[in-house]
Design an enzyme around this catalytic site. Structure first.
Site, PDB file in Angstrom:
ATOM      1  CE  LYS A  35     -33.891  38.461 -18.001  1.00  0.00           C
ATOM      2  NZ  LYS A  35     -35.315  38.403 -17.610  1.00  0.00           N
ATOM      3  CE1 TYR A 255     -15.543  51.746   8.432  1.00  0.00           C
ATOM      4  CE2 TYR A 255     -15.787  50.178   6.634  1.00  0.00           C
ATOM      5  CZ  TYR A 255     -15.331  51.396   7.115  1.00  0.00           C
ATOM      6  OH  TYR A 255     -14.675  52.260   6.276  1.00  0.00           O
TER       7      TYR A 255
END
Length: 358
Positions: A35, A255
């Site tokens: 999955k 940042y």
């Protein structure tokens, strides 16, 4: 030219890990859980590589249909079950099995008009308390499933463990006891063991085991490594240095000017960021492997890049490979630095990351 960033997937590792799980549970068939795009390793690539698995476990119908479209003929099981009444016709058409865990699914099965019965796995809530029928209603529900003409007989039986990744927690032993008491003397296949069950709870290895993360060489236990259990990491996430800069003491980077250099150094900029699925919340010091040594992340991870401290005497060059995780930098260790689990790291890679099967 190979793309960057990319996830390099090792066929050898995948095959080794399946063989190792067969060794650990020699009397059980293996339902390989693929999955979430094969835990980020590529759904169809993984299934085709593991062609000697006895079956495959999926979460969604779309995943199962993709395997059928790719030519996979093996047993397929929807671990979350079907969601809509219209799904039942598709299950029959493509020979896909389903978990049944809720009253609404039984009602849809009872009301459906099918030209062939569906193979189901009745899920018992033995203690996880997420999906499944509780012990008090088990026998009533089981009889109801037996009476439904749209369900193939015998009915298969399953449960799921809440704490199997904690080998010293007796919760798993209690769940096994609950399941065995409820299902004794009943026909049908059984599956209890996930990866942790297969590795640590031999008594849970019934007719099927359904390993997921262990197939990819990763331990399900926090603080543990898959390599300790004979597993090989199947994914190496790599990118490259796209810039190297001299950086002065007192200068920030990134940042928010989040990190400030304490001394002169060289910084390397790596072409990977949260737009590729590398976690934005990776803290200062999270390791990246550059030319055989660990370089710590400095500054904030941005959308397309992250920055590492190469050290003042670094001889690295633009274009050199950067390994975010792999055999020499286990994903389990990176996950610990970030405060998450390896499952999340490997499954959150975005489509910008090329998945390359060797």
């Amino acid at each position: 030219m190979k793309p960057f960033p990319r996830a390099e997937i090792s066929r050898h590792a995948l095959k080794n890990n399946l063989a190792r799980l067969h060794e650990l549970a020699p009397s059980s068939k293996v339902m390989a859980v693929v999955k979430a795009n094969g835990y980020g390793h590529g759904l169809l690539n993984v299934a085709q590589c593991l062609d000697n698995a006895d079956g495959f476990g999926l979460a969604r119908l779309e995943e199962a249909l993709a395997l059928r479209a790719g030519g996979v003929k093996a047993k397929l099981l929807l671990l979350e079950g079907f969601f809509r009444a219209t799904d039942l016709v598709t299950l029959v058409e493509h020979d896909i099995e389903t978990v049944v865990h809720h009253e609404s699914q039984i009602e849809m099965l009872e009301q459906a008009e099918l030209n062939k019965p569906v193979t189901v796995w009745m899920k018992v809530d033995s203690g996880m308390h997420r999906l499944g029928f509780v012990p008090d209603e088990f026998h009533q529900i089981y009889q109801r499933l037996l009476a439904c003409d749209n369900i193939a007989k015998p009915i298969n039986l399953m449960t799921h463990f809440a704490c199997a990744d904690e080998p010293d927690n007796d919760c798993t032993a209690k769940q096994i006891a609950v399941f065995e008491e409820l299902t004794k003397d009943l026909l049908g296949d059984r599956t209890l063991a996930n990866s942790a069950g297969a590795l640590f709870w031999q008594q849970s290895q019934a007719s099927w085991i359904r390993p997921g993360i262990a197939l990819y060489g990763v331990s399900p236990v926090v603080g543990d490594l898959g390599t300790k259990h004979g597993l090989i990491p199947a994914m190496e996430l790599v990118s490259q240095l796209i810039a190297i800069r001299d950086h002065k003491a007192g200068q920030p980077v990134g940042y928010g000017s989040h990190w400030v250099a304490e001394k002169d150094t060289k910084l390397g900029v790596v072409a990977i960021g949260y737009g590729d699925g590398y976690p934005r919340n990776a803290p200062l010091g999270t390791p990246v492997l550059i030319n055989g040594r660990l370089a710590p992340i400095v500054g904030r991870v941005s959308m397309d890049m992250l920055t590492v401290d190469l050290g003042a005497g670094a001889k690295d060059n633009v274009g050199d490979k950067a390994v975010l995780w792999g055999k020499d930098l286990p994903v389990e260790e990176v996950a610990e630095h970030i405060g998450t689990i390896a499952y999340e790291l490997v499954t959150k890679l975005t489509p910008r990351v090329a998945v390359c099967l060797d």
